[in-house]
Design a protein around this motif. Structure first.
Motif, PDB file in Angstrom:
ATOM      1  N   ARG A   1       0.897  -1.364  -0.108  1.00  0.00           N
ATOM      2  CA  ARG A   1       0.093   0.028   0.033  1.00  0.00           C
ATOM      3  C   ARG A   1       0.809   1.155   0.153  1.00  0.00           C
ATOM      4  N   PRO A   2       0.619   2.163  -0.590  1.00  0.00           N
ATOM      5  CA  PRO A   2       1.431   3.368  -0.958  1.00  0.00           C
ATOM      6  C   PRO A   2       1.376   4.316   0.247  1.00  0.00           C
ATOM      7  N   LEU A   3       2.395   4.729   0.670  1.00  0.00           N
ATOM      8  CA  LEU A   3       2.544   5.833   1.738  1.00  0.00           C
ATOM      9  C   LEU A   3       3.074   7.115   1.084  1.00  0.00           C
ATOM     10  N   VAL A   4       3.880   7.072  -0.002  1.00  0.00           N
ATOM     11  CA  VAL A   4       4.346   8.374  -0.460  1.00  0.00           C
ATOM     12  C   VAL A   4       4.959   7.969  -2.002  1.00  0.00           C
ATOM     13  N   GLY A   5       4.190   8.976  -2.910  1.00  0.00           N
ATOM     14  CA  GLY A   5       4.544   8.608  -3.988  1.00  0.00           C
ATOM     15  C   GLY A   5       3.476   7.770  -4.930  1.00  0.00           C
ATOM     16  N   GLU A   6       3.925   7.056  -5.903  1.00  0.00           N
ATOM     17  CA  GLU A   6       3.133   6.267  -7.067  1.00  0.00           C
ATOM     18  C   GLU A   6       2.428   5.131  -6.328  1.00  0.00           C
ATOM     19  N   THR A   7       1.806   4.262  -6.691  1.00  0.00           N
ATOM     20  CA  THR A   7       0.583   3.747  -6.272  1.00  0.00           C
ATOM     21  C   THR A   7       1.177   2.237  -6.577  1.00  0.00           C
ATOM     22  N   TYR A   8       2.524   1.945  -6.378  1.00  0.00           N
ATOM     23  CA  TYR A   8       2.871   0.421  -6.316  1.00  0.00           C
ATOM     24  C   TYR A   8       2.210  -0.206  -5.406  1.00  0.00           C
ATOM     25  N   ASN A   9       1.676  -1.650  -5.712  1.00  0.00           N
ATOM     26  CA  ASN A   9       0.961  -2.449  -5.065  1.00  0.00           C
ATOM     27  C   ASN A   9       1.530  -3.593  -4.971  1.00  0.00           C
ATOM     28  N   PHE A  10       2.969  -3.940  -5.124  1.00  0.00           N
ATOM     29  CA  PHE A  10       3.165  -5.373  -5.025  1.00  0.00           C
ATOM     30  C   PHE A  10       4.758  -4.904  -4.901  1.00  0.00           C
ATOM     31  N   ALA A  11       5.538  -5.653  -3.748  1.00  0.00           N
ATOM     32  CA  ALA A  11       6.791  -5.499  -3.382  1.00  0.00           C
ATOM     33  C   ALA A  11       7.479  -6.781  -3.167  1.00  0.00           C
ATOM     34  N   LEU A  12       8.744  -6.768  -3.446  1.00  0.00           N
ATOM     35  CA  LEU A  12       9.617  -8.168  -3.485  1.00  0.00           C
ATOM     36  C   LEU A  12      11.121  -7.666  -2.750  1.00  0.00           C
ATOM     37  N   HIS A  13      11.428  -8.144  -1.762  1.00  0.00           N
ATOM     38  CA  HIS A  13      12.835  -7.864  -1.151  1.00  0.00           C
ATOM     39  C   HIS A  13      13.419  -9.204  -1.009  1.00  0.00           C
ATOM     40  N   ALA A  14      14.471  -9.311  -1.786  1.00  0.00           N
ATOM     41  CA  ALA A  14      15.563 -10.350  -1.664  1.00  0.00           C
ATOM     42  C   ALA A  14      16.774 -10.215  -1.315  1.00  0.00           C
ATOM     43  N   ARG A  15      17.600 -10.898  -0.213  1.00  0.00           N
ATOM     44  CA  ARG A  15      18.816 -10.455   0.115  1.00  0.00           C
ATOM     45  C   ARG A  15      19.831 -11.571  -0.295  1.00  0.00           C
ATOM     46  N   PHE A  16      21.029 -11.124  -0.464  1.00  0.00           N
ATOM     47  CA  PHE A  16      21.946 -12.062  -1.231  1.00  0.00           C
ATOM     48  C   PHE A  16      23.147 -12.063  -0.292  1.00  0.00           C
ATOM     49  N   THR A  17      24.096 -12.937  -0.206  1.00  0.00           N
ATOM     50  CA  THR A  17      25.289 -13.035   0.579  1.00  0.00           C
ATOM     51  C   THR A  17      26.214 -11.977  -0.230  1.00  0.00           C
ATOM     52  N   ASP A  18      26.275 -12.056  -1.470  1.00  0.00           N
ATOM     53  CA  ASP A  18      27.230 -10.909  -2.021  1.00  0.00           C
ATOM     54  C   ASP A  18      26.703 -10.739  -3.516  1.00  0.00           C
TER      55      ASP A  18
END
Length: 246
Positions: A52-69
């Motif tokens: 859900r947008p808080l500031v700015g454009e209305t993106y409604n999907f998020a993905l966050h991946a973390r990698f070792t390097d």
């Protein structure tokens, strides 16, 4: 709670708009691909959710991946799953993708996993000084200090390998971030408290005039694809009702 800087990692943030008319089969296929991505070498964690947008454009999907390097990130980007699930997905469009390297700041225990988060990016004007950009990143990091019960970890850094390419024309002027919360309720409270808190005033910083744009969304991590599909359908129905009743 033991708080400090953790080992350096590479972060990968995807913001997008879901296409209208997504079928159950399309959503299920996306989740199957994401499950396979989680199994790739070098993937520390992967969080996905409706936003859900808080500031700015209305993106409604998020993905966050973390990698070792960065090597692990390159393996992921070369895999066909990345192209199928992210770049050429039939579920989403209008992609914004940011990668950055940093040492996350926050809880040292279980902080690779969270229930909800505020994520986003800032683009600075071309004449912005290095000091102002560093001040902005410091302000984001301060959220963990100001709201220790609500923020479990903060990851912020200069973005590289940005999609679409036009966002990265002025190199070094984009900052992306993930502010993770231990619970969904904490994420909701953070949205309220941060809106009522003048961070620049508290920290003695002032960088808002240097911003070209800023976009922030909050998203809840949802591992249950059936439940997510119900939410997706509801979101689209609500969207159509809003259009009919502005």
């Amino acid at each position: 709670m033991h708080v400090g800087k953790r080992q350096a990692v590479v972060e990968h943030l995807v913001l997008a708009r879901l296409r209208e008319g997504i079928s159950v089969d399309q959503w299920d296929d996306l989740w199957k691909k994401l499950d396979l991505i989680r199994g790739l070498a070098g993937v520390v964690s992967l969080h996905v959710g409706l936003a859900r947008p808080l500031v700015g454009e209305t993106y409604n999907f998020a993905l966050h991946a973390r990698f070792t390097d960065s090597a692990a990130l390159k393996v992921y980007e070369a895999d066909e799953l990345y192209a199928e699930a992210i770049l050429k997905s039939s579920v989403s469009n209008d992609l914004r993708i940011f990668n950055w390297e940093c040492q996350p700041q926050g809880s040292m225990i279980g902080s690779n996993f969270y229930a909800a988060a505020h994520v986003g990016f800032m683009k600075f004007k071309s004449d912005t000084s290095e000091q102002k950009i560093e001040e902005a990143m410091s302000t984001i990091r301060d959220l963990q200090r100001l709201f220790p019960q609500l923020v479990s970890e903060v990851s912020v850094g200069r973005a590289f390998a940005i999609v679409p390419a036009d966002l990265g024309e002025s190199k070094g002027l984009e900052v992306a971030f993930v502010v993770s919360c231990p619970t969904i309720q904490a994420c909701e409270e953070l949205a309220l408290k941060s809106a009522d808190t003048n961070l620049s005033k508290q920290t003695g910083l002032s960088f808002e005039s240097c911003l070209d744009s800023i976009h922030v969304v909050k998203f809840n991590v949802d591992w249950h694809r059936e439940a997510s599909m119900v939410i997706v359908i509801a979101e689209h129905l609500l969207g159509h009702v809003a259009k009919l009743n502005p």
